[in-house]
Scaffold this active site. Structure first.
Site, short mmCIF file in Angstrom:
data_model
loop_
_atom_site.label_atom_id
_atom_site.label_comp_id
_atom_site.label_asym_id
_atom_site.label_seq_id
_atom_site.Cartn_x
_atom_site.Cartn_y
_atom_site.Cartn_z
CG HIS A 72 -2.17 -0.81 1.02
ND1 HIS A 72 -3.31 -0.64 1.76
CD2 HIS A 72 -2.44 -1.79 0.14
CE1 HIS A 72 -4.23 -1.49 1.34
NE2 HIS A 72 -3.73 -2.21 0.38
N PRO A 296 -3.84 0.96 19.14
CG PRO A 296 -5.80 -0.18 18.62
CD PRO A 296 -5.07 0.45 19.75
CE LYS A 300 4.47 3.68 13.46
NZ LYS A 300 4.07 3.05 12.22
CE1 TYR A 388 -1.16 4.23 9.21
CE2 TYR A 388 0.12 2.99 7.59
CZ TYR A 388 -1.01 3.14 8.37
OH TYR A 388 -2.00 2.19 8.31
P1 FAD Z 1 2.29 -11.33 21.69
O1 FAD Z 1 1.82 -11.36 20.30
O2 FAD Z 1 1.32 -10.97 22.76
O3 FAD Z 1 2.93 -12.73 22.01
C1 FAD Z 1 3.26 -13.15 23.31
C2 FAD Z 1 3.23 -14.66 23.36
O4 FAD Z 1 3.68 -15.10 24.62
C3 FAD Z 1 1.84 -15.22 23.17
O5 FAD Z 1 1.83 -16.20 22.17
C4 FAD Z 1 1.48 -15.77 24.54
O6 FAD Z 1 0.62 -16.89 24.45
C5 FAD Z 1 2.85 -16.14 25.07
N1 FAD Z 1 2.94 -16.19 26.53
C6 FAD Z 1 2.41 -15.35 27.44
N2 FAD Z 1 2.72 -15.71 28.69
C7 FAD Z 1 3.50 -16.82 28.58
C8 FAD Z 1 4.14 -17.68 29.52
N3 FAD Z 1 4.05 -17.45 30.84
N4 FAD Z 1 4.86 -18.73 29.06
C9 FAD Z 1 4.96 -18.97 27.72
N5 FAD Z 1 4.36 -18.19 26.79
C10 FAD Z 1 3.65 -17.12 27.20
N6 FAD Z 1 -1.31 -4.12 16.74
C11 FAD Z 1 -1.50 -3.50 15.59
O7 FAD Z 1 -0.51 -2.98 15.05
N7 FAD Z 1 -2.75 -3.47 15.02
C12 FAD Z 1 -3.84 -4.09 15.60
O8 FAD Z 1 -4.92 -4.08 15.07
C13 FAD Z 1 -3.66 -4.74 16.82
N8 FAD Z 1 -4.68 -5.37 17.45
C14 FAD Z 1 -4.45 -6.01 18.65
C15 FAD Z 1 -5.49 -6.67 19.32
C16 FAD Z 1 -5.29 -7.29 20.56
C17 FAD Z 1 -6.43 -7.99 21.27
C18 FAD Z 1 -4.00 -7.25 21.14
C19 FAD Z 1 -3.73 -7.90 22.48
C20 FAD Z 1 -2.96 -6.61 20.45
C21 FAD Z 1 -3.17 -5.99 19.22
N9 FAD Z 1 -2.13 -5.35 18.52
C22 FAD Z 1 -2.35 -4.73 17.36
C23 FAD Z 1 -0.79 -5.32 19.00
C24 FAD Z 1 0.07 -6.39 18.34
O9 FAD Z 1 -0.71 -7.50 18.03
C25 FAD Z 1 1.16 -6.69 19.33
O10 FAD Z 1 1.95 -5.53 19.48
C26 FAD Z 1 2.04 -7.88 18.93
O11 FAD Z 1 1.30 -9.07 19.00
C27 FAD Z 1 3.25 -7.95 19.85
O12 FAD Z 1 3.92 -9.15 19.64
P2 FAD Z 1 4.66 -9.88 20.83
O13 FAD Z 1 5.28 -11.06 20.20
O14 FAD Z 1 5.47 -8.90 21.57
O15 FAD Z 1 3.51 -10.30 21.85
C1 DHB Z 2 -5.19 -2.60 11.20
C2 DHB Z 2 -5.02 -2.29 12.52
C3 DHB Z 2 -4.59 -1.02 12.88
O1 DHB Z 2 -4.41 -0.71 14.15
C4 DHB Z 2 -4.35 -0.06 11.92
O2 DHB Z 2 -3.97 1.18 12.30
C5 DHB Z 2 -4.51 -0.38 10.60
C6 DHB Z 2 -4.93 -1.66 10.25
C7 DHB Z 2 -5.65 -3.94 10.83
O3 DHB Z 2 -5.90 -4.76 11.72
O4 DHB Z 2 -5.80 -4.21 9.63
#
Ligand code: FAD
Ligand code: DHB
Length: 394
Positions: A72, A296, A300, A388
């Protein structure tokens, strides 16, 4: 069990870190509390910054992304029934973003790790990180549910990639820690719908009734979000009610139309800004949501997690090659510079586009003036486009 790097959590941060270390010839073990299907289907982020795309390609994990991801070159801002397109490459010297869901990034990295990498143990819960301040940190963990036996993973380094609710952060003594936090009085109701996206780029809409976002997962699946009051239960929103509300918030003065389709998933995401300082204590390093959360708006979260693990992998490789631990010692400072820029950007985007529940007419006018400024000043628009498409890693 013994390894060089113990990785807690197999979200995007933990999985990519395992891949980067494997490519650098450094062994690791990944512990993940949930099962593989859960990790592969948890619906979350959708947008990859240019830097994230480049990292995945360089790590040998970009093949499917390049085949089915959607590049995009801009987004649309919608306000006061008007539309304004922000052209990323024109404003940033050629940068763009990729629509490729977090679920797909995780599937690709899991397949690679199981095929080529070190152990990736699902349904294995870390209970605690111990002796983080020493040269021999350990992770105490349990396989196979509450009935399973406890085991210990002995490591040279532990990286806590276990998200906001994980256990790693707790191993940093409270007296060495500072937390910076803000919650917002609203959340996002997110839906997945089996209908081609009504626009070929993302649409961020500010409306007096609340924010709305049109995104997508593919040419045939739409992802849409509505600002809702904090604590809303997704089930209280009927499908027609969701489409009616989206239609109102996206309304323009031209003949643009929102296509409807069957809703296959709905859930509410709370909104929070959170930073834990420092991100390192001794040989324990925090990465991704374990250390910081952004609201969100602007997508980021996932990209920040990628920046952290790239920084760690570079620092450890440097230490292996030169004997110098300078980059490892500077990990927290290096990551936090980028984290705070993303915190600022996400906060700006959130407050630009979401009317707060008790907003005064003055605040509403200010939001419109900020949007007007972006639409009429190349300098203001460039600031948004640079944020962005992403801040540099490291
Ligand atoms: P996570 O993806 O949270 O991964 C952590 C992992 O550790 C998980 O698999 C969990 O099961 C595991 N874990 C936890 N505790 C333990 C333990 N004690 N032992 C072993 N494993 C464990 N970001 C965006 O940019 N756009 C979005 O639309 C967006 N929507 C989101 C919606 C939700 C509900 C959430 C919670 C987050 C969202 N985010 C979004 C943020 C983005 O998804 C996160 O920033 C990203 O997942 C971060 O990755 P991570 O690997 O740090 O953490
Ligand atoms: C999506 C999520 C976001 O937070 C955003 O700013 C743009 C797109 C998505 O889930 O597609």
């Amino acid at each position: 069990m013994r390894t060089t790097v113990g990785i807690v959590g197999a979200g995007p941060a933990g999985l990519l870190l395992a891949r980067l270390l494997h490519n650098a010839g450094i062994d690791s073990v990944v512990l993940e509390s949930r099962d593989r299907a859960y990790v592969e289907h948890r619906q979350r982020a959708g947008i990859l910054e240019q830097g994230t795309v480049d990292v995945l390609r360089a790590a040998g994990a970009g093949e499917r992304m390049d085949r089915v991801g959607l590049r995009h070159d801009g987004i649309e801002l919608r306000f006061a029934r008007r539309r304004h397109r922000v052209d990323f490459p024109a404003l940033t010297g050629g940068r763009s973003v990729m629509v490729y869901a977090q679920t797909e990034v995780c599937k690709d990295l899991i397949a690679l790790q199981l095929e080529e990498g070190g152990p990736l143990l699902f349904e294995t819960e870390a209970l605690a990180v111990e002796d983080a301040g020493t040269d021999r940190p350990r992770v105490r963990f349990r396989r196979g549910g509450p009935e399973g036996v406890e085991e210990v993973l002995e490591c040279e380094y532990v990286v806590g990639c276990d998200g906001f609710w994980g256990v790693s952060r707790k191993a940093i003594p409270a007296e060495l820690t500072r937390v910076f936090e803000r919650t917002y009085p609203f959340g996002w109701l997110g839906i997945l719908a089996d209908v081609p996206p009504s626009h070929d780029e993302l649409v961020y809409a500010r409306h007096d009734r609340g924010f709305a976002l049109l995104s997508m997962r593919s040419q045939s699946v739409s992802r849409l979000y509505l600002q809702v009051p904090e604590g809303t239960d997704a089930e209280t929103w009927g499908d027609d009610e969701i489409w009616d509300e989206l239609e109102r918030r996206f309304e323009t003065d031209d003949d643009w139309k929102l296509e409807r389709g069957p809703i296959t998933q709905k859930s509410v995401t709370p909104m929070r800004s959170y930073v834990h300082e420092p991100m390192r204590h001794g040989r324990l390093f925090l990465a991704g949501d374990a250390a910081h959360i952004v609201p969100p708006t602007g997508a980021k979260g996932l990209n920040l997690a990628v920046g952290d693990v790239v920084t760690f992998a570079r620092a450890l490789t440097h230490q292996r090659q030169t004997g110098s631990s300078d980059l490892l010692d500077g990990y927290s400072e290096t990551c936090l510079r980028r984290v705070w820029q993303a915190e600022r950007f996400s906060y700006d985007m959130t407050t630009l586009l979401h009317p707060v529940p008790d907003a005064t007419p003055f605040e509403a006018r200010l939001q419109l003036a900020r949007l007007e400024r972006i639409a009429s000043s190349r300098a203001a628009e460039t600031d948004l486009a640079e944020g962005y498409t992403g801040f540099p890693f490291g």
